[in-house]
Scaffold this motif. Structure first.
Motif: not given
Length: 434
Positions: A89-100, A313-327
């Motif tokens: 999945i990461s090689s397909l580019g579907y994920l956002s890098e978590l560095t931020p 985090l999905s690269l296409g998510s419009l709610h990354k901040d909330e998704a990060w709360k879940f992770i």
């Protein structure tokens, strides 16, 4: 003065209104989507607890085992069952890098052991696209009473496989009451001698099959040296080699019943010693644990760790901040963990190892003291299960003949590479035609 106070009052009202607006904006209802095999299992696992903590965030579960290539599902959180799925999945580019999100301060706050992050980074060019809430581990459990009775030195952290099998052979075959005992029992249920041989080679970094060409390379001095001490150990009768039958009768592990001096097993066994005493009235075992065997050239790392769930985090998510709360919640929330400790332990050792339930009188560090190997050989990751198991089955028949004196070691290894290759090719052809 009155005018000054009036202006200050107006300013305070404006600030309060602004803060109220911001708070209201943050609490707007949000729905996050995640792929997960079962909605019911997800909510039992974490969904209910997360929504209770964040009432304005709801989670919609799309029931699917994994995200496929060209999948057009709109996801905010991507669930992956293991490192192989994560790598894909990461090689397909579907994920956002978590560095931020996974900043230095966050890392310190979450207190995540580097075992999980190291393993995940190793599958994505040292970048981090997901986090795991837990990991599986194995150790060598040992029966202190048996070692004391026969005045045999305890096993120690950082043993090699050869040292472990040599130690196992120091035990008698029966105890003072004539009951059968063993120096060591494995976690294999079939093809035990040959599976142990392949695992010892894997620990040493040896590969017996090329995952791309399926060509065997096993008739070598390095493999023979391992085969020699494995066969010697199983020939001694001090290693439990009985395969599991079809009986429906439940049997406790030999280390639990006192029949084995040492046993390779996972982290849950550590909590079973007391459980069987309480539930079944069995005799308590005085036990300890040491690390799994390590390579003769690297005593500080292990390839026995395993990750069974990763969240990104999905690269296409419009709610990354909330998704990060879940992770962040599922990976490190202390209150959530303490309330659900018994359930969560089924998923492995917490990424924050300080949350691992203690056991009175036991040092649990061998479960996580070794570093994870970044790069290692695991045939099951790259080669079809049927091919590896078919080769194991054939190898077991050869090892049994060597153990019983019907074949020499050299003859067995010649057959392993030549006839074994034919077996592999045959299974490959069957798979292609099925």
């Amino acid at each position: 003065m009155n005018k000054k106070f009036c202006l200050m009052g107006v300013a305070l009202i404006f600030v309060n209104l602004l803060a109220g607006c911001q708070q209201s904006e943050k609490q707007q209802p949000i729905t996050l989507t995640i792929n997960y095999p079962s909605e019911k299992m997800f909510y039992e696992r974490v969904g209910l607890a997360f929504e209770a903590r964040y009432p304005h965030i709801k989670i919609k579960v799309i029931e699917k085992r994994q995200v496929e290539e060209n999948d057009d599902s709109s996801l905010d959180i991507i669930f992956m069952r293991n490192l192989q799925e994560y790598e894909k999945i990461s090689s397909l580019g579907y994920l956002s890098e978590l560095t931020p999100y996974f900043t230095s301060s966050e890392q310190k706050e979450m207190n995540i052991n580097e075992i999980t992050t190291t393993m995940i980074r190793s599958k994505s060019d040292e970048k981090l696209f997901g986090l795991a809430p837990a990991f599986q581990s194995h150790v060598i459990y040992f029966n202190k009473s048996l070692f004391d009775t026969y005045k045999i030195p305890y096993p120690f952290d950082g043993m090699t496989w050869k040292e472990l099998f040599n130690l196992a052979q120091l035990f008698p075959e029966t105890d003072s009451q004539g009951e059968r005992i063993y120096g060591y029992s494995t976690n294999y249920y079939e093809h035990i001698a040959f599976a142990s041989f392949l695992r010892a080679g894997q620990t040493e970094g040896l590969a017996f099959i090329d995952p791309n060409t399926l060509e065997l390379t096993i008739n070598t001095n390095e493999w023979k040296a391992i085969g020699e001490y494995i066969i010697e150990a199983f020939r001694s009768g001090k290693i439990l080699a009985a395969e599991e039958g079809s009986s429906d009768t439940f049997q406790h592990s030999p280390i639990i019943t006192g029949r084995s001096a040492m046993e390779l097993s996972g982290q849950t066994t550590a909590y079973n010693f007391d459980n069987v005493v309480q539930q079944y009235g069995m005799k308590p075992i005085q036990w300890g644990m040491v690390t799994v065997p390590v390579s003769s050239v690297d005593s500080s790392s292990s390839d026995y760790y395993q990750i069974n769930e990763i969240y990104g985090l999905s690269l296409g998510s419009l709610h990354k901040d909330e998704a990060w709360k879940f992770i962040k919640f599922i990976v490190s929330d202390i209150e959530y963990y303490k309330k659900n400790q018994n359930t969560i332990m089924n998923y492995g050792i917490p990424a924050n190892v300080e949350l691992l339930a203690p056991i009175t009188g036991q040092d649990l560090k061998p479960l996580f003291s070794l570093k994870p190997k970044k790069y290692y050989v695991n045939p099951y990751e790259k080669v079809h299960y049927d091919i590896v198991n078919g080769f194991k089955e054939y190898g077991q028949t050869l090892f049994e003949q060597v153990i019983h004196g019907d074949l020499t070691l050299d003859q067995a290894f010649e057959a392993l590479e030549s006839e074994g290759q034919l077996k592999v090719n045959q299974i490959k052809e069957q798979l292609e035609n099925s």
